[in-house]
Design a protein around this motif. Structure first.
Motif, mmCIF file in Angstrom:
data_model
loop_
_atom_site.group_PDB
_atom_site.id
_atom_site.type_symbol
_atom_site.label_atom_id
_atom_site.label_comp_id
_atom_site.label_asym_id
_atom_site.label_seq_id
_atom_site.Cartn_x
_atom_site.Cartn_y
_atom_site.Cartn_z
ATOM 1 N N VAL A 161 -3.906 15.354 -16.123
ATOM 2 C CA VAL A 161 -2.494 15.701 -15.959
ATOM 3 C C VAL A 161 -2.303 16.372 -14.610
ATOM 4 O O VAL A 161 -1.418 16.002 -13.829
ATOM 5 N N ARG A 162 -3.155 17.334 -14.316
ATOM 6 C CA ARG A 162 -2.994 18.127 -13.098
ATOM 7 C C ARG A 162 -3.160 17.253 -11.847
ATOM 8 O O ARG A 162 -2.347 17.306 -10.932
ATOM 9 N N ALA A 163 -4.215 16.450 -11.838
ATOM 10 C CA ALA A 163 -4.478 15.642 -10.641
ATOM 11 C C ALA A 163 -3.311 14.688 -10.376
ATOM 12 O O ALA A 163 -2.866 14.504 -9.239
ATOM 13 N N THR A 164 -2.794 14.083 -11.450
ATOM 14 C CA THR A 164 -1.694 13.138 -11.286
ATOM 15 C C THR A 164 -0.448 13.859 -10.777
ATOM 16 O O THR A 164 0.201 13.438 -9.818
ATOM 17 N N ARG A 165 -0.157 14.978 -11.430
ATOM 18 C CA ARG A 165 1.036 15.746 -11.078
ATOM 19 C C ARG A 165 0.975 16.204 -9.615
ATOM 20 O O ARG A 165 1.918 16.047 -8.854
ATOM 21 N N ASP A 166 -0.171 16.782 -9.245
ATOM 22 C CA ASP A 166 -0.308 17.290 -7.874
ATOM 23 C C ASP A 166 -0.112 16.170 -6.861
ATOM 24 O O ASP A 166 0.554 16.343 -5.849
ATOM 25 N N ALA A 167 -0.704 15.023 -7.159
ATOM 26 C CA ALA A 167 -0.605 13.912 -6.206
ATOM 27 C C ALA A 167 0.846 13.465 -6.066
ATOM 28 O O ALA A 167 1.342 13.250 -4.957
ATOM 29 N N LEU A 168 1.534 13.339 -7.203
ATOM 30 C CA LEU A 168 2.907 12.836 -7.148
ATOM 31 C C LEU A 168 3.817 13.825 -6.444
ATOM 32 O O LEU A 168 4.615 13.452 -5.586
ATOM 33 N N LEU A 169 3.670 15.110 -6.800
ATOM 34 C CA LEU A 169 4.578 16.087 -6.217
ATOM 35 C C LEU A 169 4.237 16.344 -4.754
ATOM 36 O O LEU A 169 5.098 16.732 -3.968
ATOM 37 N N GLY A 170 2.993 16.104 -4.391
ATOM 38 C CA GLY A 170 2.601 16.336 -3.002
ATOM 39 C C GLY A 170 2.928 15.182 -2.080
ATOM 40 O O GLY A 170 2.794 15.278 -0.870
ATOM 41 N N SER A 171 3.345 14.062 -2.631
ATOM 42 C CA SER A 171 3.577 12.908 -1.759
ATOM 43 C C SER A 171 5.052 12.804 -1.424
ATOM 44 O O SER A 171 5.898 13.170 -2.224
ATOM 45 N N ARG B 156 0.833 -1.207 0.000
ATOM 46 C CA ARG B 156 0.000 0.000 0.000
ATOM 47 C C ARG B 156 0.869 1.259 0.000
ATOM 48 O O ARG B 156 0.479 2.295 -0.553
ATOM 49 N N ASP B 157 2.050 1.166 0.631
ATOM 50 C CA ASP B 157 2.930 2.333 0.727
ATOM 51 C C ASP B 157 3.437 2.793 -0.630
ATOM 52 O O ASP B 157 3.950 3.895 -0.753
ATOM 53 N N ASP B 158 3.335 1.920 -1.624
ATOM 54 C CA ASP B 158 3.831 2.295 -2.934
ATOM 55 C C ASP B 158 2.769 2.978 -3.779
ATOM 56 O O ASP B 158 2.995 3.256 -4.952
ATOM 57 N N LEU B 159 1.606 3.227 -3.199
ATOM 58 C CA LEU B 159 0.542 3.873 -3.959
ATOM 59 C C LEU B 159 0.334 5.292 -3.471
ATOM 60 O O LEU B 159 0.382 5.571 -2.280
ATOM 61 N N ILE B 160 0.093 6.169 -4.400
ATOM 62 C CA ILE B 160 -0.160 7.570 -4.075
ATOM 63 C C ILE B 160 -1.592 7.880 -4.479
ATOM 64 O O ILE B 160 -1.987 7.628 -5.619
ATOM 65 N N LEU B 161 -2.355 8.376 -3.531
ATOM 66 C CA LEU B 161 -3.756 8.680 -3.797
ATOM 67 C C LEU B 161 -3.865 9.847 -4.774
ATOM 68 O O LEU B 161 -3.230 10.874 -4.589
ATOM 69 N N VAL B 162 -4.677 9.641 -5.805
ATOM 70 C CA VAL B 162 -4.909 10.713 -6.784
ATOM 71 C C VAL B 162 -6.381 11.075 -6.714
ATOM 72 O O VAL B 162 -7.241 10.201 -6.799
ATOM 73 N N GLU B 163 -6.664 12.352 -6.545
ATOM 74 C CA GLU B 163 -8.048 12.780 -6.469
ATOM 75 C C GLU B 163 -8.178 14.122 -7.145
ATOM 76 O O GLU B 163 -7.237 14.908 -7.123
ATOM 77 N N GLY B 164 -9.342 14.394 -7.672
ATOM 78 C CA GLY B 164 -9.534 15.733 -8.220
ATOM 79 C C GLY B 164 -10.818 15.833 -9.002
ATOM 80 O O GLY B 164 -11.408 14.815 -9.379
ATOM 81 N N PRO B 165 -11.245 17.050 -9.260
ATOM 82 C CA PRO B 165 -12.434 17.240 -10.083
ATOM 83 C C PRO B 165 -12.077 17.071 -11.551
ATOM 84 O O PRO B 165 -10.951 17.359 -11.957
ATOM 85 N N VAL B 166 -13.027 16.556 -12.326
ATOM 86 C CA VAL B 166 -12.872 16.515 -13.777
ATOM 87 C C VAL B 166 -14.199 17.028 -14.345
ATOM 88 O O VAL B 166 -15.194 17.034 -13.619
ATOM 89 N N PRO B 167 -14.206 17.440 -15.606
ATOM 90 C CA PRO B 167 -15.474 17.931 -16.160
ATOM 91 C C PRO B 167 -16.556 16.865 -16.014
ATOM 92 O O PRO B 167 -16.355 15.726 -16.416
#
Ligand code: ADP
Ligand code: MG
Length: 575
Positions: free
Chosen positions: A313-323, A212-223
């Motif tokens: 792109v944004r949701a993925t990027r934010d999640a990765l850079l924020g973790s 589980r530690d190898d997973l980064i939660l990705v969340e965000g609004p989409v259209p």
């Protein structure tokens, strides 16, 4: 029965291309029927038998023959319904298409039915329908697939490949439906068992070898909805796209643009030629997508694909850079470091870690880095266990020493390293007749519980061999006159209590003297969080280099981690 106008608007095409497509359709029918448990049994790569057993809502007896009619579905009635469809099925095409080219036996029982109904269908013709004994739910058995379509048979790949495609289909379904228990067998052997689980654990199981530690939660609004899911750490990247999973309203889809969007979110984090792994689920208003554009429903059309692309792109990027991205480094040799340890060590290479130190116990990062060195040529020799020359660089986070090794970055856990140094010193001194003592300027009274008082009385010789001078002092108290001359980083009374606790059975070590020695070293050692001067850093590295086993502390954790230049270059995408 869908009326003609609706039926004509539905994307037609071949749904049953290969065994895996049969599995996909049957499993989706089970999911549409709200099953909580789905078992898929495969024989002969799906050509001999595909059996899907579910515990879902079943089919009312009177409707059973209808289920095999083209364009008969319980899921939509009017064309407008397609706008809001959330079920996997909506065309009433799968069962008739499957039945047209195989022998199908369907056994089904709705919850309120007195008995189950069984239908036998050969090459599309319902040959028998009647009552049958069976529990609630539905079982579909498909045998002799493609018996009357030799052309289709010819286009199949090898049995191994077809089986792999079936496994992939089952895994995708399992990924999006953690609330359902899935089981998959090939020729009676279990190939997958995923008991219902929390969503993150299910994805971890399927995407990151259970971690589980190898997973980064990705969340965000989409259209038109939201995005949720998990991105695997960049170091979990693969040489192909097999770890990439996208779902729209739980439907697995292929979408080159959306896959690219996620990959763009990973830009610079994954080396060129490698592909990130992820499982991302879009939950959108069914009206904002068209699911009716692909015969096998593997593609959907989005009303606003370019905005969706940007959001992904944004949701993925934010999640990765924020973790807190923990870099996990795969197996690679580190110059100057010995072949390393652990349960994976090939025969003939002596493990540097104790047997029980599994990679998990050693911590994901430590193990992978240390394990890295295990392939180094030359095998194991005592010399090879020595540290290579290290140039002290500094301290990091008040916890790790930083050094430069031969063509590598080296990190040292200051507490683990100091523990190792003190432990070997205590052992050596004990062998030579005892650890030097350092008298306390003012003897200290230490209150102990009665059982511990007894231990002190019974083991004064051991305590003395480690440098403690203790005397009984009243009914609940001892007098501590001297301590091991280790410049301990602990309060004297605390250290004594820990030492006696170890005698009483706390902590690691087989025999009590060993435990006492370990506890004394452990609680005298520099801790994580202690700031060290440049001199102290240099001294500790030199002391560690002088030990017999510099690579582990006695808890089996690594003391030293090395990252070779090549890995740094990969991280920075150099060369
Ligand atoms: P669709 O799923 O598009 O409706 P199918 O040919 O796959 O068409 O199935 C026809 C109908 O048979 C479904 O609409 C459903 O009512 C019924 N059915 C099929 N499989 C199951 C199942 N496992 N449990 C309950 N009902 C089922
Ligand atoms: Mg269906």
């Amino acid at each position: 029965m869908l009326d003609r106008a609706v039926a004509e608007r539905i994307a037609a095409g071949e749904v049953v291309e290969r065994p895996a497509s049969v599995v996909k359709e049957l499993v989706e029918n089970s999911l549409d029927a709200q099953a909580r448990s789905i078992t898929v049994e495969i024989e002969g790569a799906g050509l001999r038998l595909i059996r899907v057993v579910d515990d879902g809502g079943g089919i009312p007896a009177a409707d059973v023959p209808l289920a095999f009619a083209r364009f008969a579905t319980s899921k939509i009635v009017r064309l407008e319904d397609l706008e809001v469809v959330r079920t996997f099925g909506f065309r009433g095409e799968a069962l008739p298409s499957i039945a047209a080219t195989s022998h199908v036996t369907l056994t089904t029982r709705a919850p309120d039915a007195e008995t189950a109904t069984r239908a036998v269908v050969v090459a599309g013709v319902v040959t028998r329908v009647g009552p049958h004994g069976a529990p609630e739910g539905t079982t579909v058995e498909v045998t002799r697939l493609f018996f009357n379509t030799p052309a289709r048979m010819k286009f199949l790949k090898s049995p191994t490949r077809e089986q792999a495609l079936i496994a992939e289909t089952a895994q995708r379904a399992a990924m999006a439906h953690p609330e359902v228990t899935f089981r998959l067998t090939f020729d009676g052997r279990e190939a997958g068992f995923w008991p219902r689980a929390a969503a993150d654990l299910r994805v971890a199981e399927l995407l990151a070898a259970g971690s589980r530690d190898d997973l980064i939660l990705v969340e965000g609004p989409v259209p038109g909805g939201t995005l949720a899911g998990w991105a695997a750490q960049p170091e979990r990247s693969r040489p192909n796209r097999s770890g990439q999973h996208l779902f729209v309203n739980l439907r697995p889809i292929h979408s080159v643009p959306l896959r690219r969007a996620v990959e763009q979110g990973y830009a610079q984090l994954v080396p060129v030629g490698r592909f990130p792994a992820f499982a991302l689920l879009l939950d959108v208003d069914p009206a904002s997508i068209d699911v009716n554009i692909h015969p096998r429903k593997l593609e959907v059309r989005f009303r606003d694909e370019s905005r969706l692309f940007g959001a992904l792109v944004r949701a993925t990027r934010d999640a990765l850079l924020g973790s807190p991205l923990i870099r996990q480094v795969g197996a690679f040799p580190v110059p100057g470091f010995p072949p390393s340890p652990g349960p994976l060590a090939p025969a003939g290479v002596a493990p540097l870690l104790p047997e029980e130190a599994s990679p998990a116990a050693a911590g994901a990062l430590g193990s992978s880095l240390i394990l890295a060195a295990r392939e180094a040529p030359g095998g194991y020799t005592p010399e090879a266990r020595k540290l290579p020359p290290l140039r002290p660089v500094g301290q990091l986070l008040a916890t790790y020493l930083v050094a430069e090794g031969p063509d590598s970055l080296v990190l040292i856990d200051q507490h683990a390293a100091h523990e190792r140094v003190l432990y070997e010193r205590l052992l050596a001194a004990r062998r030579k007749g005892g650890v030097a003592s350092q008298g306390l300027a003012v003897p200290l009274t230490v209150d102990l519980e009665p059982s511990h008082l007894e231990l002190v009385a019974g083991h004064r010789d051991w305590l003395e061999s480690l440098g403690f001078a203790v005397e009984p002092f009243g009914t609940r108290t001892v007098l501590l006159r001297a301590m091991p001359a280790l410049v301990p980083h602990a309060q004297p009374d605390d250290l004594l209590r820990r030492a006696i606790g170890a005698l009483a059975g706390d902590g690691e070590g087989e025999d009590p003297l060993e435990r006492l020695t370990i506890a004394t070293a452990c609680h005298s050692a520099i801790r994580a969080g202690d700031r060290l001067t440049a001199d102290a850093i240099g001294a500790l590295i030199a002391d560690l280099a002088a030990t017999e086993d510099p690579y582990t502390c006695f808890h089996g954790r690594p003391t030293v981690i090395a990252v070779p230049r090549g890995m740094l270059e990969r991280w920075f995408l150099r060369g």
